[in-house]
Scaffold this motif. Structure first.
Motif, PDB file in Angstrom:
ATOM      1  N   TYR A 460       9.846  -0.569  23.030  1.00 52.37           N
ATOM      2  CA  TYR A 460       9.579   0.527  23.966  1.00 52.37           C
ATOM      3  C   TYR A 460       9.800   1.868  23.270  1.00 52.37           C
ATOM      4  O   TYR A 460       9.791   2.915  23.909  1.00 52.37           O
ATOM      5  N   SER A 461       9.988   1.821  21.971  1.00 47.49           N
ATOM      6  CA  SER A 461      10.286   3.006  21.174  1.00 47.49           C
ATOM      7  C   SER A 461       9.265   3.158  20.054  1.00 47.49           C
ATOM      8  O   SER A 461       8.255   2.467  20.022  1.00 47.49           O
ATOM      9  N   HIS A 462       9.560   4.062  19.129  1.00 45.76           N
ATOM     10  CA  HIS A 462       8.696   4.230  17.962  1.00 45.76           C
ATOM     11  C   HIS A 462       8.985   3.139  16.937  1.00 45.76           C
ATOM     12  O   HIS A 462      10.089   2.607  16.875  1.00 45.76           O
ATOM     13  N   THR A 463       7.989   2.839  16.117  1.00 40.29           N
ATOM     14  CA  THR A 463       8.199   1.910  15.014  1.00 40.29           C
ATOM     15  C   THR A 463       7.963   2.658  13.697  1.00 40.29           C
ATOM     16  O   THR A 463       7.528   3.807  13.688  1.00 40.29           O
ATOM     17  N   GLY A 464       8.240   1.986  12.578  1.00 40.77           N
ATOM     18  CA  GLY A 464       8.228   2.660  11.291  1.00 40.77           C
ATOM     19  C   GLY A 464       7.072   2.347  10.387  1.00 40.77           C
ATOM     20  O   GLY A 464       7.159   2.586   9.181  1.00 40.77           O
ATOM     21  N   VAL A 465       5.965   1.843  10.927  1.00 41.09           N
ATOM     22  CA  VAL A 465       4.840   1.476  10.064  1.00 41.09           C
ATOM     23  C   VAL A 465       4.114   2.715   9.563  1.00 41.09           C
ATOM     24  O   VAL A 465       4.057   3.735  10.252  1.00 41.09           O
ATOM     25  N   PRO A 466       3.544   2.676   8.354  1.00 44.82           N
ATOM     26  CA  PRO A 466       2.704   3.789   7.892  1.00 44.82           C
ATOM     27  C   PRO A 466       1.484   3.957   8.804  1.00 44.82           C
ATOM     28  O   PRO A 466       1.063   3.012   9.475  1.00 44.82           O
ATOM     29  N   VAL A 467       0.920   5.153   8.789  1.00 40.07           N
ATOM     30  CA  VAL A 467      -0.149   5.508   9.718  1.00 40.07           C
ATOM     31  C   VAL A 467      -1.380   5.990   8.947  1.00 40.07           C
ATOM     32  O   VAL A 467      -1.243   6.743   7.975  1.00 40.07           O
ATOM     33  N   PRO A 468      -2.578   5.573   9.349  1.00 39.38           N
ATOM     34  CA  PRO A 468      -3.784   6.005   8.637  1.00 39.38           C
ATOM     35  C   PRO A 468      -4.094   7.481   8.837  1.00 39.38           C
ATOM     36  O   PRO A 468      -3.703   8.092   9.834  1.00 39.38           O
ATOM     37  N   VAL A 469      -4.807   8.036   7.861  1.00 41.00           N
ATOM     38  CA  VAL A 469      -5.272   9.425   7.893  1.00 41.00           C
ATOM     39  C   VAL A 469      -6.778   9.416   7.631  1.00 41.00           C
ATOM     40  O   VAL A 469      -7.254   8.673   6.774  1.00 41.00           O
ATOM     41  N   PHE A 470      -7.518  10.242   8.356  1.00 42.20           N
ATOM     42  CA  PHE A 470      -8.963  10.346   8.193  1.00 42.20           C
ATOM     43  C   PHE A 470      -9.319  11.814   7.995  1.00 42.20           C
ATOM     44  O   PHE A 470      -8.724  12.689   8.624  1.00 42.20           O
ATOM     45  N   ALA A 471     -10.294  12.107   7.138  1.00 46.05           N
ATOM     46  CA  ALA A 471     -10.647  13.501   6.871  1.00 46.05           C
ATOM     47  C   ALA A 471     -12.121  13.648   6.526  1.00 46.05           C
ATOM     48  O   ALA A 471     -12.767  12.709   6.045  1.00 46.05           O
TER      49      ALA A 471
END
Length: 506
Positions: A460-471
């Motif tokens: 129910y909280s945040h997790t620590g996985v990396p997140v994608p970036v698009f540009a």
């Protein structure tokens, strides 16, 4: 086959080539930074699977999932990367420290905005630098404008909870456009230790015009609009945020519409460029509550805002940069579930008509008020014997009682008892795991609906996985590769050609 010892050399060459391409590309005059709060790969893939199914395709057929019509705008941007999200003291960041990383290029502690982890030094944001360099600045969010993510671009405070202090700095920022949600504590302290300024008076004194109605906000696209504006949607929820996209009243602007207003408003004001930050804040809130349908609809609204930037890019391709990412993942949303194996049934999600929050404030509140008096939680069929509640499951979530398995029915009965009277036959630890701090019956309904569709949750909280970036656009190559979230602020500053190298002390 390439020898293993040659791989580092190849990577170095790729990095040099990317840097050379960025150096050769024109500087970004118009910059969009889109931040889906709580959005990572799980939320993105779930939304594309939902969209594919909604468009008549199959979420288990690659040919359908790969169809551009079933893809989000963000995933079709040509440059892609990945960023780590941890902050100075936690693998699972909060939005304040993540926002500070994106805005200023520094790591800090959870809950802190625009300051280092010693709480002694404040730093300028990339938005402040843009403002100082004569560019117009717009800050948009589907949650309140004093919330952690938008605040990171104009405020420095020791605690994100000091909303009145944050709002005071908003009024003193000199930025040109604020839009979306409202303000949480505009006439007094949000908590002990906060300031007690009247923010409406401060906004007026500093030359801001506050606009609320749909027609008056849309009029901000006209050239005669006020120089500095705060555009707040007419209908807000209890946290001064915009309602979930799935619940949006017709009198409100969507995040996409607000983005279009900001673009036209800022573009008309001068020719030196702009910096616009757009946050899809309620993706995070829906994922905290483990409500996939609400989250997916807010991702779609967020992606529709990106479409507005892409339309602007089509007119100004040599001067525009668009960057899209999330500050962290929320809820541990997974594509797949133990009960569905390798299948997916996203059509099941279409049975949900509103967000968990709307259901709680309307159908559930009325139902509980009607039946809670004299309620006996020890009976084992309280829900199944209540025809009105069984009908609510079907009408509002598409769940047919007789189609559920015994374990699902047991979980719903226990949650119903807990919501009705605060007791059931589970242990306290079981209830904490099953419900978190959410309404037991509602979070259990969304859990089961999501499981049936093949979506799981771990938190129910945040997790620590990396997140994608698009540009896409000028200097977009700066955002390729795997890097830290602090590098995004530094690269945004570099893309705009600022002489300052982040971080910059205030």
């Amino acid at each position: 086959m390439t020898p293993t010892h040659s791989i580092p050399r190849l990577l170095a060459v790729v990095a040099l080539c990317s840097a050379s391409l960025a150096d050769a590309a024109p500087l970004a005059k118009y910059v969009f930074f889109f931040l889906g709060d709580g959005m990572a790969s799980g939320q993105i893939q779930a939304t594309e699977a939902y969209l594919t199914t909604k468009n008549g395709g199959s979420a288990i057929k690659a040919v359908d999932l790969l169809n551009p019509d079933n893809r989000l705008n963000m995933t079709q941007l040509p440059i892609q990367g990945m960023q780590t999200t941890y902050d100075a003291g936690a693998l699972m960041t909060d939005s304040a420290s993540a926002g500070t990383a994106f805005a200023t290029g520094i790591k800090t502690k959870s809950g802190v905005l625009g300051m280092d982890d010693t709480l002694t030094t404040s730093y300028k944001s990339v938005a402040q630098l843009a403002h100082e360099h004569g560019r117009k600045v717009g800050i948009l969010s589907s949650v309140s404008l004093d919330h952690a993510t938008p605040a990171a671009y104009y405020a420095s405070v020791t605690s994100r909870g000091y909303m009145n202090q944050i709002e005071t700095q908003l009024a003193e920022s000199g930025y040109d456009f604020f839009g979306g949600g409202g303000l949480v504590a505009p006439t007094g302290a949000a908590r002990s230790g906060d300031s007690e300024n009247n923010i409406w008076d401060l906004l007026t004194a500093n030359g801001y015009t506050v606009v609320n109605g749909r027609a008056s906000i849309l009029a901000l696209k006209d050239r005669g609009a006020p120089e500095k504006v705060v555009a707040i949607n007419e209908t807000l929820d209890r946290s001064s945020a915009m309602p979930y996209a799935i619940d949006r009243p017709e009198t409100n602007l969507s995040l996409a519409e607000m983005t279009e207003v900001a673009i036209e408003n800022l573009y008309a004001k001068n020719n030196r460029g702009f910096f616009i930050m757009v946050e899809g804040g309620k993706i995070d809130w829906a994922c905290h509550a483990n409500d996939a349908v609400a989250a997916i609809n807010d991702v779609l609204d967020f992606d529709a805002a990106i479409a507005k930037a892409l339309a602007f890019y089509a007119k100004h391709p040599n001067d525009t940069l668009i960057v899209v990412t999330g500050d962290h993942e929320t809820g541990g949303m997974t594509i797949g579930h133990a009960t569905t194996g390798y299948s997916a049934y996203y059509d099941k999600l279409f049975g949900q008509s509103n967000s968990f929050e709307h259901f709680a404030a309307n159908q559930w509140e009325a139902h509980k008020a009607k039946y809670e008096s004299g309620y006996n939680w020890t009976a084992d069929d309280n829900l199944s014997s209540n025809a009105e509640m069984v009908a609510l499951l079907k009408d509002d979530f598409g769940l047919v009682w007789n189609d559920l398995n015994d374990y699902q029915k047991e979980k719903l009965e226990d949650a119903y008892d807990m919501s009705m009277i605060g007791e059931n036959d589970n242990s306290g630890a079981e209830n904490k795991l099953l419900y978190g701090n959410y309404e037991p019956i509602i979070v259990t309904i969304t859990h089961i609906l999501n499981e049936v569709a093949s979506i799981g949750w771990t938190s129910y909280s945040h997790t620590g996985v990396p997140v994608p970036v698009f540009a896409q656009g000028g200097q977009a190559d700066l955002f390729a590769g795997f890097y830290d979230n602090t590098d995004i602020a530094k690269n945004l500053s570099k893309a705009m050609g600022f002489r300052e190298t982040l971080p910059v002390v205030k």
